[in-house]
Design a protein around this motif. Sequence first.
Motif, mmCIF file in Angstrom:
data_model
loop_
_atom_site.group_PDB
_atom_site.id
_atom_site.type_symbol
_atom_site.label_atom_id
_atom_site.label_comp_id
_atom_site.label_asym_id
_atom_site.label_seq_id
_atom_site.Cartn_x
_atom_site.Cartn_y
_atom_site.Cartn_z
ATOM 1 N N UNK A 57 117.629 10.158 -34.964
ATOM 2 C CA UNK A 57 118.254 10.767 -33.781
ATOM 3 C C UNK A 57 118.049 12.279 -33.768
ATOM 4 N N UNK A 58 118.205 12.912 -34.923
ATOM 5 C CA UNK A 58 118.159 14.379 -34.975
ATOM 6 C C UNK A 58 116.762 14.919 -34.698
ATOM 7 N N UNK A 59 115.758 14.048 -34.750
ATOM 8 C CA UNK A 59 114.379 14.478 -34.507
ATOM 9 C C UNK A 59 113.946 14.337 -33.045
ATOM 10 N N UNK A 65 121.198 21.452 -29.070
ATOM 11 C CA UNK A 65 121.375 22.157 -30.351
ATOM 12 C C UNK A 65 122.741 21.930 -30.995
ATOM 13 N N UNK A 66 123.781 21.852 -30.174
ATOM 14 C CA UNK A 66 125.119 21.619 -30.727
ATOM 15 C C UNK A 66 125.215 20.236 -31.361
ATOM 16 N N UNK A 67 124.595 19.247 -30.712
ATOM 17 C CA UNK A 67 124.584 17.901 -31.274
ATOM 18 C C UNK A 67 123.761 17.871 -32.553
ATOM 19 N N UNK A 69 123.312 20.291 -34.682
ATOM 20 C CA UNK A 69 124.090 20.914 -35.751
ATOM 21 C C UNK A 69 125.154 19.950 -36.265
ATOM 22 N N UNK A 70 125.818 19.261 -35.346
ATOM 23 C CA UNK A 70 126.842 18.287 -35.747
ATOM 24 C C UNK A 70 126.212 17.162 -36.565
ATOM 25 N N UNK A 71 125.040 16.715 -36.159
ATOM 26 C CA UNK A 71 124.344 15.653 -36.894
ATOM 27 C C UNK A 71 123.915 16.141 -38.273
ATOM 28 N N UNK A 72 123.433 17.379 -38.355
ATOM 29 C CA UNK A 72 123.014 17.932 -39.643
ATOM 30 C C UNK A 72 124.182 17.969 -40.611
ATOM 31 N N UNK A 73 125.340 18.372 -40.126
ATOM 32 C CA UNK A 73 126.519 18.415 -41.000
ATOM 33 C C UNK A 73 126.985 17.010 -41.363
#
Length: 203
Positions: A57-59, A65-67, A69-73
Amino acid sequence: MSFSENAWKIFNLSVENYHINDDVDFIIENPYSDSSLEQILYAKNWIDSVQWHLEDIIREDEIDPKLALALKRRIDASNQKRTDLVEYVDNWFFDKYQNIEPKTDAKINTETIAWAVDRLSILCLKVYHMREEALRESASEDHRIKCGQKLKVLLEQHIDLSKAIDQLIFDIENGTVKMKLYKQMKMYNDESLNPILYQKIKK
């Protein structure tokens, strides 16, 4: 049934159950009894399955960008849970074999049982998804052939890794390999060790 065979069966069940809903927010329904090794292995693979799809999903090119960052965390937190469960499995084996006296010439393996099992769990996901690609009707024939070839390599790796895990367990049980545990000691999530976090606390 060997340990690796049982672990592979549990991992496959987890992967198949995850894909019934294919939803990273779906609540796990662990079918194994509390505190059993099987329950921990199932939970471990479920975390891997969710994280696999979070990484997809993150790719997305146009992700907000906010999503992202939330996914990265969320992925960072998932990695910590994954590490905790791997170390839990290692502790389980360490307790099981604590009364075995290693031979004077016992070797030390480059990885513990649980970290090898971690690789087996990820491999199960690779096999599942590569098989999907090898059979995907919407893909080109060339794509399916290449994925089929990759799948053969992954299946061979499954055989080799399974043998290696069972051999490691056998060697520990017979005292020819000494079991030692080293915590991963991840630093990025620790407010006292990550300079970005502890400098922020001082301000």
